[in-house]
Design a protein around this motif. Structure first.
Motif, PDB file in Angstrom:
ATOM      1  N   TRP A 232       1.042  -1.528   0.068  1.00 26.75           N
ATOM      2  CA  TRP A 232       0.117  -0.116   0.566  1.00 26.75           C
ATOM      3  C   TRP A 232       0.707   1.612  -0.347  1.00 26.75           C
ATOM      4  CZ3 TRP A 232      -0.352   3.377   3.963  1.00 26.75           C
ATOM      5  CH2 TRP A 232      -1.840   4.662   3.746  1.00 26.75           C
TER       6      TRP A 232
ATOM      7  N   LEU B 271       2.781   1.702  -3.287  1.00 26.59           N
ATOM      8  CA  LEU B 271       1.542   2.529  -4.448  1.00 26.59           C
ATOM      9  C   LEU B 271       1.062   3.429  -4.497  1.00 26.59           C
ATOM     10  CD1 LEU B 271      -0.853  -1.153  -5.164  1.00 26.59           C
ATOM     11  CD2 LEU B 271       0.616  -0.197  -6.187  1.00 26.59           C
ATOM     12  N   SER B 272       1.073   4.089  -2.883  1.00 24.29           N
ATOM     13  CA  SER B 272       0.615   5.127  -2.866  1.00 24.29           C
ATOM     14  C   SER B 272       1.254   6.666  -2.361  1.00 24.29           C
ATOM     15  CB  SER B 272      -0.288   5.271  -1.103  1.00 24.29           C
ATOM     16  OG  SER B 272       1.176   5.382   0.181  1.00 24.29           O
ATOM     17  N   SER B 273       2.851   6.003  -2.746  1.00 24.89           N
ATOM     18  CA  SER B 273       3.891   7.050  -3.232  1.00 24.89           C
ATOM     19  C   SER B 273       3.749   7.293  -5.067  1.00 24.89           C
ATOM     20  CB  SER B 273       5.364   6.670  -2.508  1.00 24.89           C
ATOM     21  OG  SER B 273       5.691   5.273  -2.902  1.00 24.89           O
ATOM     22  N   TRP B 274       3.736   5.755  -5.143  1.00 26.72           N
ATOM     23  CA  TRP B 274       3.921   5.678  -6.584  1.00 26.72           C
ATOM     24  C   TRP B 274       2.536   7.013  -7.224  1.00 26.72           C
ATOM     25  CZ3 TRP B 274       2.335   1.007 -10.168  1.00 26.72           C
ATOM     26  CH2 TRP B 274       2.186   1.279 -11.332  1.00 26.72           C
ATOM     27  N   ARG B 275       1.775   6.637  -7.011  1.00 24.95           N
ATOM     28  CA  ARG B 275       0.398   7.039  -7.531  1.00 24.95           C
ATOM     29  C   ARG B 275       0.533   8.544  -6.975  1.00 24.95           C
ATOM     30  NH1 ARG B 275      -4.532   3.386  -5.309  1.00 24.95           N
ATOM     31  NH2 ARG B 275      -4.319   1.963  -6.778  1.00 24.95           N
ATOM     32  N   SER B 276       1.039   9.362  -6.315  1.00 25.19           N
ATOM     33  CA  SER B 276       1.094  10.841  -5.883  1.00 25.19           C
ATOM     34  C   SER B 276       2.439  11.813  -6.250  1.00 25.19           C
ATOM     35  CB  SER B 276       1.703  10.764  -4.165  1.00 25.19           C
ATOM     36  OG  SER B 276       3.222  10.328  -3.664  1.00 25.19           O
ATOM     37  N   GLN B 277       2.958  10.110  -7.083  1.00 20.66           N
ATOM     38  CA  GLN B 277       4.626  11.335  -7.617  1.00 20.66           C
ATOM     39  C   GLN B 277       4.173  11.163  -9.389  1.00 20.66           C
ATOM     40  OE1 GLN B 277       8.052   9.354  -7.027  1.00 20.66           O
ATOM     41  NE2 GLN B 277       8.634  10.022  -5.280  1.00 20.66           N
ATOM     42  N   ASP B 278       3.140  10.492  -9.843  1.00 21.54           N
ATOM     43  CA  ASP B 278       2.636  10.834 -10.835  1.00 21.54           C
ATOM     44  C   ASP B 278       2.127  11.897 -10.986  1.00 21.54           C
ATOM     45  OD1 ASP B 278       3.613   8.579 -12.268  1.00 21.54           O
ATOM     46  OD2 ASP B 278       1.986   6.914 -12.658  1.00 21.54           O
TER      47      ASP B 278
ATOM     48  N   ASP C 292      -0.355  13.680 -14.306  1.00 21.27           N
ATOM     49  CA  ASP C 292      -1.255  13.441 -14.891  1.00 21.27           C
ATOM     50  C   ASP C 292      -1.491  14.478 -16.658  1.00 21.27           C
ATOM     51  OD1 ASP C 292      -2.079  15.925 -14.640  1.00 21.27           O
ATOM     52  OD2 ASP C 292      -3.934  15.951 -14.582  1.00 21.27           O
TER      53      ASP C 292
ATOM     54  N   LYS D 119      10.993  15.335 -10.546  1.00 18.80           N
ATOM     55  CA  LYS D 119       9.496  15.123 -11.117  1.00 18.80           C
ATOM     56  C   LYS D 119      10.511  16.120 -12.378  1.00 18.80           C
ATOM     57  CE  LYS D 119       5.956  14.963  -8.335  1.00 18.80           C
ATOM     58  NZ  LYS D 119       4.935  16.098  -8.413  1.00 18.80           N
TER      59      LYS D 119
END
Length: 153
Positions: free
Chosen positions: A64, A67-74, A76, A113
């Motif tokens: 978890w 996945l949460s850190s991966w989503r927060s760094q992407d 859109d 980023k």
């Protein structure tokens, strides 16, 4: 003679105190202030259930977190394209190139980023990078300055 020895051995050992196996129990009494640790006994009795459940919960928490850190760094797609446009505009205004840190500060994006976007843009062929003598990576727009062209003989 052998049956006589068999009768003598138990008599000899019964008279000697302190031999292993002859003690009725340990001479240790638990102090009054000692704590009863029933939870350790519970863990020992149910270790075949408790430890696998603990391992599964730990793996779920690690997954978890990843996945949460991966989503927060992407970023859109629309936001990523706007940032790429801002990077290209900044690099066009500075033809000689800019370091990634300075470029990130001017467009308002953090260093990691910005570098990830610049590397993605380099694989797309939009920007070029080189490292100067101060070990600083300088980024510039492709085609905006002198490039190393293949020599024709």
């Amino acid at each position: 003679m052998a049956p006589a020895l068999k009768l003598l051995i138990p008599l000899l050992t019964a008279q000697i105190e302190g031999l292993p196996g002859q003690d009725s129990g340990p001479d240790y009494d638990r102090p009054v202030s000692s704590i009863s640790t029933g939870y350790i006994e519970l863990l020992e009795k149910n270790s075949h259930i408790v430890y696998p459940v603990l391992a599964v919960v730990t793996l779920l928490l690690i997954g978890w977190g990843i996945l949460s850190s991966w989503r927060s760094q992407d970023l859109d797609g629309l936001q990523k394209n706007e940032l790429k446009r801002a990077i290209i505009n900044e690099l066009r205004s500075n033809i000689s190139g800019m370091p990634g840190d300075m470029l990130g500060r001017t467009i308002g994006l953090d260093r990691l980023k910005t570098n990830r976007l610049l590397e993605e843009m380099q694989t797309e062929g939009l920007v070029l990078s080189h490292t100067n003598s101060e070990r600083l990576t300088v980024w510039r727009v492709r085609g905006a300055g002198p490039e190393a062209k293949p020599r024709r003989y």
